[in-house]
Write a protein that holds these residues in place. Structure first.
Motif, PDB file in Angstrom:
ATOM      1  N   ALA A  97       0.849  -1.185   0.000  1.00 25.73           N
ATOM      2  CA  ALA A  97       0.000   0.000   0.000  1.00 25.73           C
ATOM      3  C   ALA A  97       0.884   1.234   0.000  1.00 25.73           C
ATOM      4  N   THR A  98       0.330   2.338  -0.479  1.00 29.49           N
ATOM      5  CA  THR A  98       1.090   3.577  -0.520  1.00 29.49           C
ATOM      6  C   THR A  98       0.230   4.737  -0.053  1.00 29.49           C
ATOM      7  N   SER A  99       0.894   5.729   0.542  1.00 34.97           N
ATOM      8  CA  SER A  99       0.199   6.881   1.096  1.00 34.97           C
ATOM      9  C   SER A  99       0.949   8.156   0.772  1.00 34.97           C
ATOM     10  N   SER A 100       0.184   9.198   0.415  1.00 36.10           N
ATOM     11  CA  SER A 100       0.758  10.515   0.195  1.00 36.10           C
ATOM     12  C   SER A 100       0.568  11.420   1.414  1.00 36.10           C
ATOM     13  N   ASP A 101      -0.031  10.873   2.478  1.00 34.70           N
ATOM     14  CA  ASP A 101      -0.199  11.645   3.715  1.00 34.70           C
ATOM     15  C   ASP A 101       1.141  12.202   4.162  1.00 34.70           C
ATOM     16  N   TYR A 102       1.151  13.489   4.535  1.00 38.23           N
ATOM     17  CA  TYR A 102       2.425  14.140   4.829  1.00 38.23           C
ATOM     18  C   TYR A 102       3.185  13.438   5.955  1.00 38.23           C
ATOM     19  N   SER A 103       2.488  13.142   7.044  1.00 37.15           N
ATOM     20  CA  SER A 103       3.141  12.503   8.184  1.00 37.15           C
ATOM     21  C   SER A 103       3.631  11.104   7.823  1.00 37.15           C
ATOM     22  N   CYS A 104       2.845  10.375   7.065  1.00 37.73           N
ATOM     23  CA  CYS A 104       3.259   9.031   6.631  1.00 37.73           C
ATOM     24  C   CYS A 104       4.501   9.117   5.756  1.00 37.73           C
ATOM     25  N   ARG A 105       4.491  10.075   4.861  1.00 34.00           N
ATOM     26  CA  ARG A 105       5.635  10.205   3.959  1.00 34.00           C
ATOM     27  C   ARG A 105       6.901  10.493   4.736  1.00 34.00           C
ATOM     28  N   ARG A 106       6.780  11.332   5.757  1.00 34.61           N
ATOM     29  CA  ARG A 106       7.974  11.760   6.468  1.00 34.61           C
ATOM     30  C   ARG A 106       8.447  10.714   7.472  1.00 34.61           C
ATOM     31  N   TYR A 107       7.501  10.095   8.190  1.00 30.76           N
ATOM     32  CA  TYR A 107       7.879   9.209   9.282  1.00 30.76           C
ATOM     33  C   TYR A 107       7.503   7.753   9.075  1.00 30.76           C
ATOM     34  N   GLY A 108       6.628   7.496   8.103  1.00 30.35           N
ATOM     35  CA  GLY A 108       6.039   6.179   7.980  1.00 30.35           C
ATOM     36  C   GLY A 108       4.826   6.101   8.887  1.00 30.35           C
ATOM     37  N   CYS A 109       3.904   5.194   8.599  1.00 32.25           N
ATOM     38  CA  CYS A 109       2.723   5.039   9.456  1.00 32.25           C
ATOM     39  C   CYS A 109       2.190   3.622   9.321  1.00 32.25           C
ATOM     40  N   GLN A 110       1.425   3.189  10.335  1.00 32.68           N
ATOM     41  CA  GLN A 110       1.000   1.803  10.406  1.00 32.68           C
ATOM     42  C   GLN A 110      -0.505   1.614  10.237  1.00 32.68           C
ATOM     43  N   ALA A 111      -1.269   2.680  10.297  1.00 34.33           N
ATOM     44  CA  ALA A 111      -2.728   2.553  10.213  1.00 34.33           C
ATOM     45  C   ALA A 111      -3.154   2.349   8.768  1.00 34.33           C
ATOM     46  N   SER A 112      -3.887   1.281   8.518  1.00 36.44           N
ATOM     47  CA  SER A 112      -4.316   0.985   7.151  1.00 36.44           C
ATOM     48  C   SER A 112      -5.209   2.083   6.582  1.00 36.44           C
ATOM     49  N   SER A 113      -5.915   2.798   7.447  1.00 36.73           N
ATOM     50  CA  SER A 113      -6.824   3.857   6.985  1.00 36.73           C
ATOM     51  C   SER A 113      -6.071   5.023   6.346  1.00 36.73           C
ATOM     52  N   LEU A 114      -4.778   5.119   6.584  1.00 31.88           N
ATOM     53  CA  LEU A 114      -3.972   6.207   6.016  1.00 31.88           C
ATOM     54  C   LEU A 114      -3.416   5.854   4.642  1.00 31.88           C
ATOM     55  N   TYR A 115      -3.709   4.647   4.169  1.00 36.27           N
ATOM     56  CA  TYR A 115      -3.212   4.188   2.876  1.00 36.27           C
ATOM     57  C   TYR A 115      -4.373   4.036   1.897  1.00 36.27           C
ATOM     58  N   PRO A 116      -4.533   4.955   0.972  1.00 36.94           N
ATOM     59  CA  PRO A 116      -5.659   4.891   0.043  1.00 36.94           C
ATOM     60  C   PRO A 116      -5.427   3.997  -1.174  1.00 36.94           C
ATOM     61  N   TYR A 117      -4.176   3.640  -1.423  1.00 37.85           N
ATOM     62  CA  TYR A 117      -3.875   2.855  -2.628  1.00 37.85           C
ATOM     63  C   TYR A 117      -3.318   1.493  -2.235  1.00 37.85           C
ATOM     64  N   TRP A 118      -3.895   0.449  -2.833  1.00 37.92           N
ATOM     65  CA  TRP A 118      -3.546  -0.925  -2.474  1.00 37.92           C
ATOM     66  C   TRP A 118      -3.318  -1.783  -3.706  1.00 37.92           C
ATOM     67  N   GLY A 119      -2.457  -2.772  -3.555  1.00 37.56           N
ATOM     68  CA  GLY A 119      -2.307  -3.780  -4.576  1.00 37.56           C
ATOM     69  C   GLY A 119      -3.361  -4.865  -4.417  1.00 37.56           C
ATOM     70  N   GLN A 120      -3.323  -5.850  -5.298  1.00 40.22           N
ATOM     71  CA  GLN A 120      -4.332  -6.901  -5.299  1.00 40.22           C
ATOM     72  C   GLN A 120      -4.000  -8.034  -4.333  1.00 40.22           C
ATOM     73  N   GLY A 121      -2.771  -8.064  -3.846  1.00 44.58           N
ATOM     74  CA  GLY A 121      -2.377  -9.074  -2.877  1.00 44.58           C
ATOM     75  C   GLY A 121      -1.683 -10.263  -3.507  1.00 44.58           C
ATOM     76  N   THR A 122      -0.817 -10.912  -2.737  1.00 47.34           N
ATOM     77  CA  THR A 122      -0.135 -12.125  -3.181  1.00 47.34           C
ATOM     78  C   THR A 122      -0.103 -13.115  -2.016  1.00 47.34           C
ATOM     79  N   GLN A 123      -0.371 -14.376  -2.321  1.00 44.67           N
ATOM     80  CA  GLN A 123      -0.492 -15.387  -1.280  1.00 44.67           C
ATOM     81  C   GLN A 123       0.877 -15.898  -0.846  1.00 44.67           C
ATOM     82  N   VAL A 124       1.067 -15.986   0.460  1.00 42.01           N
ATOM     83  CA  VAL A 124       2.247 -16.615   1.044  1.00 42.01           C
ATOM     84  C   VAL A 124       1.768 -17.739   1.948  1.00 42.01           C
TER      85      VAL A 124
END
Length: 128
Positions: A97-124
């Protein structure tokens, strides 16, 4: 529209390693925060590891700390998740997932709600 495509999933025995890669469609990726999440059957999606815009800050879930490494390759426009000493509990669908949120960009973030863009997923799948 930002598009993310994960690759590298598969099946491995406990103790083995896998490397996931996430390709991002946009060149603005270089200024975004990136993260990996996973979701096991019957469980909620959880944060695995993340990295800020320049790769200077990384964070990990306690369950994977010391075993997983998140890194980004600006030349390839990808973010990777290197997974070592895999356990059956690591079995899940992994999403980047990727986020353009300013705080996420600068420090990183863990809340999924702050990531608006997602891939389709891959099984492990990790077998004992």
């Amino acid at each position: 529209q930002v598009r993310l495509v994960e690759s590298g999933g598969g099946s491995v025995q406990a103790g083995g390693s896998l490397k996931l890669s996430c390709a991002v469609s946009e060149r603005t990726f270089s200024t975004y925060a990136m993260a990996w999440f996973r979701q096991a059957p019957g469980k909620e999606r959880e944060f695995v590891g993340g990295i800020n815009w320049n790769g200077g800050n990384t964070s990990y879930a306690d369950s994977v700390k010391g075993r997983f490494i998140v890194s980004r390759d600006f030349a390839k426009n990808t973010v990777d998740l290197e997974m070592n000493s895999l356990k059956p509990d690591d079995t899940a669908v992994y999403y980047c997932a990727t986020s353009s949120d300013y705080s996420c960009r600068r420090y990183g973030c863990q809340a999924s709600s702050l990531y608006p863009y997602w891939g389709q997923g891959t099984q492990v799948t990790v077998s004992s």
